[in-house]
Every structure is written in C-alpha cells, then in structure tokens.
Design an enzyme around this catalytic site. Structure first.
Site, PDB file in Angstrom:
ATOM      1  N   CYS A 130     -10.505   6.300 -39.932  1.00  0.00           N
ATOM      2  CA  CYS A 130      -9.451   6.339 -40.946  1.00  0.00           C
ATOM      3  C   CYS A 130      -9.982   6.247 -42.377  1.00  0.00           C
ATOM      4  O   CYS A 130      -9.253   5.851 -43.295  1.00  0.00           O
ATOM      5  CB  CYS A 130      -8.433   5.233 -40.673  1.00  0.00           C
ATOM      6  SG  CYS A 130      -7.644   5.405 -39.062  1.00  0.00           S
ATOM      7  N   LYS A 195      -0.191  -3.382 -38.493  1.00  0.00           N
ATOM      8  CA  LYS A 195      -0.544  -2.313 -37.556  1.00  0.00           C
ATOM      9  C   LYS A 195      -1.686  -2.802 -36.676  1.00  0.00           C
ATOM     10  O   LYS A 195      -2.758  -3.151 -37.186  1.00  0.00           O
ATOM     11  CB  LYS A 195      -0.945  -1.053 -38.315  1.00  0.00           C
ATOM     12  CG  LYS A 195      -1.409   0.057 -37.381  1.00  0.00           C
ATOM     13  CD  LYS A 195      -1.683   1.356 -38.110  1.00  0.00           C
ATOM     14  CE  LYS A 195      -2.212   2.405 -37.139  1.00  0.00           C
ATOM     15  NZ  LYS A 195      -2.402   3.705 -37.782  1.00  0.00           N
ATOM     16  N   LYS A 248       3.903  -2.188 -36.146  1.00  0.00           N
ATOM     17  CA  LYS A 248       3.527  -1.086 -35.260  1.00  0.00           C
ATOM     18  C   LYS A 248       2.459  -1.521 -34.288  1.00  0.00           C
ATOM     19  O   LYS A 248       1.467  -2.102 -34.731  1.00  0.00           O
ATOM     20  CB  LYS A 248       3.012   0.066 -36.119  1.00  0.00           C
ATOM     21  CG  LYS A 248       2.537   1.253 -35.321  1.00  0.00           C
ATOM     22  CD  LYS A 248       1.855   2.242 -36.230  1.00  0.00           C
ATOM     23  CE  LYS A 248       1.213   3.314 -35.344  1.00  0.00           C
ATOM     24  NZ  LYS A 248       0.333   4.171 -36.064  1.00  0.00           N
TER      25      LYS A 248
HETATM   26  C1  PBG Z   1      -3.017   7.266 -38.187  1.00  0.00           C
HETATM   27  C2  PBG Z   1      -1.876   6.933 -37.306  1.00  0.00           C
HETATM   28  C3  PBG Z   1      -1.860   6.633 -35.935  1.00  0.00           C
HETATM   29  C4  PBG Z   1      -0.524   6.536 -35.578  1.00  0.00           C
HETATM   30  C5  PBG Z   1       0.224   6.722 -36.729  1.00  0.00           C
HETATM   31  N1  PBG Z   1      -0.630   6.961 -37.788  1.00  0.00           N
HETATM   32  C6  PBG Z   1      -2.952   6.546 -34.942  1.00  0.00           C
HETATM   33  C7  PBG Z   1      -4.012   5.549 -35.034  1.00  0.00           C
HETATM   34  O1  PBG Z   1      -4.003   4.641 -35.851  1.00  0.00           O
HETATM   35  O2  PBG Z   1      -4.952   5.710 -34.244  1.00  0.00           O
HETATM   36  C8  PBG Z   1      -0.013   6.279 -34.203  1.00  0.00           C
HETATM   37  C9  PBG Z   1       1.372   6.751 -33.919  1.00  0.00           C
HETATM   38  C10 PBG Z   1       1.711   6.842 -32.489  1.00  0.00           C
HETATM   39  O3  PBG Z   1       0.943   6.452 -31.594  1.00  0.00           O
HETATM   40  O4  PBG Z   1       2.805   7.345 -32.212  1.00  0.00           O
HETATM   41  N2  PBG Z   1      -3.908   6.248 -38.429  1.00  0.00           N
END
Ligand code: PBG
Length: 323
Positions: A130, A195, A248
């Site tokens: 990221c 998150k 999340k």
């Molecule tokens: C980007 C991101 C992710 C998700 C949303 N933005 C994936 C991750 O962090 O690996 C996941 C969304 C989902 O699983 O529906 N960083």
C-alpha cells in the site's frame, strides 16, 4: 414486572405488531456500492471469488452507477485497476486514469450520486503493497506524498469524498492540508481508520489484483485483537480532519462499530468486505442458507451496532428489494 404480567410474545404475534416495535430499519440510503474500474471499453470481467461482482470499464461502471442511483443508493466508491503497475504506483495520480475518468463521467451523467474514491497504492504498485517499499517494508513518510498526489488527482476529477485505505500514520492530515491548499476545502475525507489486517480481504485482492507479492500487511494494518488501539486510531484521524471514520471489516468488529459510534458520535462507516460477501454468496449458491434473509440480517446487525453507512457489494440489490 415479571411473568405472567409481562409477556414479550404479545408484540411478536403478527407482522403488523412486529413492524410497530421494530427498532432498526434498513433503507437504500444506508448503503455505499463499491465498483472496480478497469481499462478498456465494454469490459465486464467477473470476479471468481465474488459471484455477481465484476471489474468493469468506465462505460459499464457509469451504466451500473445509474442503476445504483435509481435504486436509491446515494453513493458509490471506486477502486481502480490500472493498465500498468510500477514500484511507486504512479498510475494512481494519472488524471486520465480509470478512476479519474469514471469520476468525471459519473458526475456528469449521474450528478445526484455522491462519488467516493479509494485512495491507496496497492492496486497500482507492482509489489502489491500500500505504499513505497524500502528495506522490505512500506516507508510511511515517503508514502504520504504518493497518497497526497492520488487524492489531489481524484479531487481534480470531481470526487465528493476521498477515502484513504492505506493505514499510513499521518495520511489524513497530509491529505487534508494538500486538498485545502489546492482549493478543495469542500472535498471530504472518509478515513479507513480502524482497518484490520484481515483474512476477509482475500476475494478483493483477486478483484483489484492487489495481493502483496511478498510478506503481508501486518506492519501497517491493525492487529485484530486490539480494540482500544482502534479508538486511538479513530481519535487521531478525527484530529487530522477526517469527516467520516470507518471500521473495517464489519462483522468481526461489530463491537468496535458500537464503541466508535458511542465514544465519538461522528459519522461512522462500516465495510462489509469481500470475504463477508463471498461467504454469504457461496452458502446461498449451494443452497445452505437463505441468502436473501441472511444478507438482510447481516446488514441489519451492522446498522444496529451503530454504523451510519455500510459499504457493501450487496448495496444495489438490497436497495431494490427494500424499495
Ligand atoms: C486497499 C483496500 C482493500 C480493501 C479496500 N481497500 C484491500 C486490502 O487492504 O488488502 C478491501 C475491501 C474488501 O475486501 O472488500 N488497501
């Protein structure tokens, strides 16, 4: 007063009585519909682990967004799959990139719909992390500059809300300052604040082609057991200027949705992520559960926990059923 004076079953006897005392009601405006924007024209590429969800080119995303809006859903969130990836993810701030063009087209053709853009590097970097990698880990401060460029590009395209999902420290403040300085003081920030490093993102990484090529995301996404730390992350993002904070995934963290809503009393979003969607769809397709009922029950639980808005791949379908 106890039984037999009090009999809770009296108010469960008929549908009308149950509707009268119902405490939580789902409505189309509770939802945000995610879309994956890929290169090309008239492309619709199904995602294996997410039946019913596809990568779509800009033209098809605009068509889908029109249907989402017609179903009463107020917002979409866009994820980009670029034509080419590099170490810094430079396609992320290409003003002619997939997300940027989709934002422009949706704002023009479906002006009533709010457009949110996911701000992160993992869909754009060739290593799938990221941010900028140095010494085998993501360099926090070097990544801030990349995220700022991406957020500014999305704001120029006309995004109503930018949503940083990278989990770098200080990114909300950096993006807020840059937006304000560039004249985008009205562009809002939805921060993926709490998150977690979750197993439930698996199907998304197929959808966004963003699986890390080495290691994992545990040095930047939160450790699942930590609830107090989630409160600190939310407090930091609010201090830095977040307008909406997010928890999340949603289901394994319903306690934190509740805590965030009650401790901070600000707009709270919850992301019903790809793995949560895939579980229900898989069991539904196999005939193991009543998929429609299970979906409503899950989304209701997220709202009852305190979420003001729910990002979910079910958004448009459920909104249609609720109407
Ligand atoms: C980007 C991101 C992710 C998700 C949303 N933005 C994936 C991750 O962090 O690996 C996941 C969304 C989902 O699983 O529906 N960083």
């Amino acid at each position: 007063m106890a039984f037999p004076i009090n009999r809770p079953r009296r108010l469960r006897r008929t549908d009308a009585l149950r509707r009268m005392i119902r405490e939580t009601r789902l409505a189309p405006e509770d939802f945000i519909q995610p879309y994956f924007v890929c290169p090309g024209r008239d492309v619709k590429k199904p995602i294996g682990a997410m039946p019913g969800v596809a990568q779509m080119s800009v033209d098809n995303v605009v068509r889908a967004a029109r249907e989402t809006y017609a179903a009463g859903v107020p917002a979409v969130i866009l994820f980009g799959i670029p034509a080419r990836k590099d170490a810094l993810g430079s396609e992320a701030w290409n003003d002619r990139g997939e997300v940027q063009r989709a934002v422009g087209e949706i704002k023009e053709q479906v002006p009533g719909l709010a457009v949110i853009t996911d701000v992160c590097m993992c869909e754009y970097t060739d290593h799938g992390h990221c941010g900028a990698v140095s010494g085998g880990d993501v360099d926090n401060d070097a990544t801030l500059d990349l995220l700022v460029r991406e957020a500014l590009s999305h704001a120029r395209a006309g995004a109503d809300i930018v949503a940083p999902s990278d989990m770098m420290d200080g990114r909300v403040g950096a993006i807020r300052a840059a937006l304000d300085e560039a004249g985008f003081s009205a562009t809002a920030i939805m921060a993926y604040s709490a998150k977690f490093a979750s197993a439930f993102y698996g199907p998304f990484r197929e959808a966004a082609e963003s699986a890390p090529q080495f290691g994992d995301r545990r040095s930047y996404q939160m450790d699942p057991p930590n609830g107090d730390e989630a409160m600190r992350e939310v407090a930091l993002d609010l201090d830095e200027g977040a307008d909406i904070v997010m928890v999340k995934p949603a289901l394994p963290y319903l306690d934190l949705i509740y805590r965030v809503k009650h401790e901070f009393n600000v707009p709270v979003a919850a992301y019903n992520v790809s793995g949560e969607y895939a579980m229900i769809r898989a069991a539904g397709i196999n005939g193991w559960i009543d998929e429609d009922r299970a979906t409503l029950e899950v989304l209701t639980s997220i709202k009852r926990a305190g979420a003001d808005m729910i990002l979910t791949y079910f958004a448009t379908d459920v909104a249609r059923r609720l109407k």
